[in-house]
Design a protein around this motif. Sequence first.
Motif, PDB file in Angstrom:
ATOM      1  N   GLU A 219     -31.535  -9.474  20.511  1.00  0.00           N
ATOM      2  CA  GLU A 219     -31.815  -8.037  20.458  1.00  0.00           C
ATOM      3  C   GLU A 219     -30.705  -7.293  19.718  1.00  0.00           C
ATOM      4  N   VAL A 220     -29.462  -7.684  19.975  1.00  0.00           N
ATOM      5  CA  VAL A 220     -28.323  -7.046  19.301  1.00  0.00           C
ATOM      6  C   VAL A 220     -28.372  -7.307  17.803  1.00  0.00           C
ATOM      7  N   LEU A 221     -28.614  -8.557  17.410  1.00  0.00           N
ATOM      8  CA  LEU A 221     -28.653  -8.895  15.986  1.00  0.00           C
ATOM      9  C   LEU A 221     -29.783  -8.165  15.268  1.00  0.00           C
ATOM     10  N   GLU A 222     -30.926  -8.032  15.932  1.00  0.00           N
ATOM     11  CA  GLU A 222     -32.030  -7.271  15.339  1.00  0.00           C
ATOM     12  C   GLU A 222     -31.640  -5.801  15.180  1.00  0.00           C
ATOM     13  N   GLU A 223     -30.999  -5.241  16.197  1.00  0.00           N
ATOM     14  CA  GLU A 223     -30.540  -3.850  16.103  1.00  0.00           C
ATOM     15  C   GLU A 223     -29.522  -3.680  14.986  1.00  0.00           C
ATOM     16  N   ALA A 224     -28.728  -4.725  14.768  1.00  0.00           N
ATOM     17  CA  ALA A 224     -27.702  -4.670  13.715  1.00  0.00           C
ATOM     18  C   ALA A 224     -28.283  -4.851  12.319  1.00  0.00           C
ATOM     19  N   GLY A 225     -29.593  -5.159  12.224  1.00  0.00           N
ATOM     20  CA  GLY A 225     -30.238  -5.243  10.923  1.00  0.00           C
ATOM     21  C   GLY A 225     -30.579  -6.636  10.449  1.00  0.00           C
ATOM     22  N   MET A 226     -30.442  -7.641  11.319  1.00  0.00           N
ATOM     23  CA  MET A 226     -30.795  -8.994  10.894  1.00  0.00           C
ATOM     24  C   MET A 226     -32.298  -9.089  10.631  1.00  0.00           C
ATOM     25  N   PRO A 227     -32.711  -9.525   9.447  1.00  0.00           N
ATOM     26  CA  PRO A 227     -34.138  -9.614   9.141  1.00  0.00           C
ATOM     27  C   PRO A 227     -34.855 -10.665   9.981  1.00  0.00           C
ATOM     28  N   ALA A 228     -36.157 -10.478  10.143  1.00  0.00           N
ATOM     29  CA  ALA A 228     -36.984 -11.430  10.882  1.00  0.00           C
ATOM     30  C   ALA A 228     -36.942 -12.801  10.214  1.00  0.00           C
ATOM     31  N   GLY A 229     -36.913 -13.846  11.037  1.00  0.00           N
ATOM     32  CA  GLY A 229     -36.976 -15.209  10.532  1.00  0.00           C
ATOM     33  C   GLY A 229     -35.638 -15.840  10.215  1.00  0.00           C
ATOM     34  N   VAL A 230     -34.573 -15.056  10.255  1.00  0.00           N
ATOM     35  CA  VAL A 230     -33.248 -15.605   9.923  1.00  0.00           C
ATOM     36  C   VAL A 230     -32.720 -16.449  11.077  1.00  0.00           C
ATOM     37  N   ILE A 231     -32.699 -15.891  12.290  1.00  0.00           N
ATOM     38  CA  ILE A 231     -32.441 -16.679  13.495  1.00  0.00           C
ATOM     39  C   ILE A 231     -33.703 -16.611  14.352  1.00  0.00           C
ATOM     40  N   ASN A 232     -34.219 -17.775  14.731  1.00  0.00           N
ATOM     41  CA  ASN A 232     -35.429 -17.854  15.530  1.00  0.00           C
ATOM     42  C   ASN A 232     -35.070 -18.417  16.902  1.00  0.00           C
ATOM     43  N   TYR A 233     -35.507 -17.711  17.936  1.00  0.00           N
ATOM     44  CA  TYR A 233     -35.106 -18.001  19.326  1.00  0.00           C
ATOM     45  C   TYR A 233     -36.168 -18.867  19.988  1.00  0.00           C
ATOM     46  N   ILE A 234     -35.816 -20.153  20.233  1.00  0.00           N
ATOM     47  CA  ILE A 234     -36.812 -21.107  20.729  1.00  0.00           C
ATOM     48  C   ILE A 234     -36.257 -21.942  21.888  1.00  0.00           C
ATOM     49  N   PRO A 235     -36.096 -21.354  23.071  1.00  0.00           N
ATOM     50  CA  PRO A 235     -35.703 -22.162  24.229  1.00  0.00           C
ATOM     51  C   PRO A 235     -36.732 -23.256  24.492  1.00  0.00           C
ATOM     52  N   GLY A 236     -36.269 -24.361  25.017  1.00  0.00           N
ATOM     53  CA  GLY A 236     -37.185 -25.456  25.323  1.00  0.00           C
ATOM     54  C   GLY A 236     -36.404 -26.688  25.722  1.00  0.00           C
ATOM     55  N   SER A 237     -37.107 -27.738  26.101  1.00  0.00           N
ATOM     56  CA  SER A 237     -36.427 -28.944  26.571  1.00  0.00           C
ATOM     57  C   SER A 237     -35.949 -29.783  25.392  1.00  0.00           C
ATOM     58  N   GLY A 238     -34.837 -30.471  25.612  1.00  0.00           N
ATOM     59  CA  GLY A 238     -34.312 -31.345  24.579  1.00  0.00           C
ATOM     60  C   GLY A 238     -35.279 -32.455  24.229  1.00  0.00           C
ATOM     61  N   GLY A 239     -35.919 -33.011  25.258  1.00  0.00           N
ATOM     62  CA  GLY A 239     -36.843 -34.111  25.022  1.00  0.00           C
ATOM     63  C   GLY A 239     -38.066 -33.708  24.239  1.00  0.00           C
ATOM     64  N   GLU A 240     -38.548 -32.473  24.443  1.00  0.00           N
ATOM     65  CA  GLU A 240     -39.785 -32.053  23.785  1.00  0.00           C
ATOM     66  C   GLU A 240     -39.545 -31.454  22.403  1.00  0.00           C
ATOM     67  N   ILE A 241     -38.597 -30.527  22.278  1.00  0.00           N
ATOM     68  CA  ILE A 241     -38.397 -29.901  20.964  1.00  0.00           C
ATOM     69  C   ILE A 241     -37.043 -30.233  20.334  1.00  0.00           C
TER      70      ILE A 241
END
Length: 515
Positions: A219-241
């Motif tokens: 949220e902070v990085l988006e507010e600071a102007g980071m464009p969409a797609g630059v950092i993608n937030y994908i929590p998940g299990s190590g075994g699956e992703i």
Amino acid sequence: MVQPYRHEPFTDFSIEENAKDLEAALRQVEKELGQEYPLIIGGERIYTDKKITSINPAKKDEVVGYVSKADQELAEKAMQVADETFEWWRKSTPEMRADILFRAAAIVRRRKHEFNAWIIKEGGKPWKEADADIAEGIDFLEYYGRQMLEIAEGKEINSRPVENNRFTYIPLGVGLVVSPWNFLFAIMCGTAVSPMVTGNTVLLKPASATPVIAYKLMEVLEEAGMPAGVINYIPGSGGEIGDYLVEHPRTRFVSFTGSREVGTNIYEKAAKIQDGQKWLKRVVAEMGGKDTIVVDNEADLELAAESIVQSAFGFQGQKCSACSRAVIHEDVYDQVLERAVELTKELDIGNTSEKNYYNGPVVDQGAYDKIMGYIETGKKEGKLMVGGEGDDSEGYFIKPTIFADLDPEATIMQEEIFGPVVAFTKAKNFDEAIDIANNTDYGLTGAVISNNRNHLEIAREDFHVGNLYFNRGCTAAIVGYHPFGGFNMSGTDSKAGGPDYLYNFLQGKTVSEML
């Protein structure tokens, strides 16, 4: 000329106003607990049926948040978005990228108590440790922004009357960042923004124990102007992703902080060339330590005991840099041990959401069980001096524990415990002390407490760790002051917060023009 950065000051909570501000932030954050958080892929918020439940380790029935969990299909979507975004992001100016980091740092600085409160809740951090964690994250933002501006100038190389030569650095591509739960803001932030500011795109997979604070950074990085797609937030299990993305042919690099077991597995999987892959993947790995403080017979013994206790028990010993072993010259062994036990007995422990305790909980049930198992082993291998007890009825609390008279080959002298346990052993002389200190698969941090200049110089050459400290503890590296990373099974010695760290995510390019 890029202006140097002086690190973010720490908050003094003995000042009543500061303590009240943090208490108010905690009460505010408590009103926001239990929310649902989506994935962020290409700027799109995606909620999934499967959730990671983030809890307060000091109070097991308190849910910090429910975080959507990525599967392989969504991981592939994130890869495609990051791959497409890289094609234009790699051509963005270093100044633009650095400015995003500078603004993000300013936003976090203004909301520092709020961020402190979130990681006290999600990570069980004591106030001082939480404040240092957020300050370090701010430092990473400021420092890496400045480093990128310096790198952007390129390196001067030789030209000739018949040719003009230039040497510059270009980004690598899409990278997977796997961040840890212990420095849930600082390391997560530093490992996410370092490849981003160098022009790469990122798939951020935060630790499953602490995913909410990573969403707050997004949220902070988006507010600071980071464009969409630059950092993608994908929590998940190590075994699956995790494994899927490590092995993906479009993954260009992996940045990992965590256990030796997972790190070596990543290193092995990343080394295999997949169908359609046309590069060698880079791996940046920080995998833990078995860190030693050496005390000779010419040391300040009060300083020695204080350094051992603070380094062993700060944030419940859940630091890869924590003092896990104290090697003491036999002439002063009993004095240092006795004083360390006295200091340890003074430490209080409890729910840091409610009070500024010195120690809080360990992170989860798995950590609690593992550490208590090592304590049982320690009771067989050495002499229990203090601690040795745990209580997981409401949260995961383990008393700071000291074992004495260990054999250097003992299990608790060799294996990383990652909890509030320190083992003492004697050395006949300084050379033997250094031999014991080096007698481990790891090589992350270490310290020597001594007033003997010759001993310090011997240690400078022969104590084989990435971060060596004289006459202080072996934790608390500061960005820009103590570039951090270790040898051997501690990782790739990538030196986070150092002058060459960003080069891990860049490749050199020479252009020569005939005149």
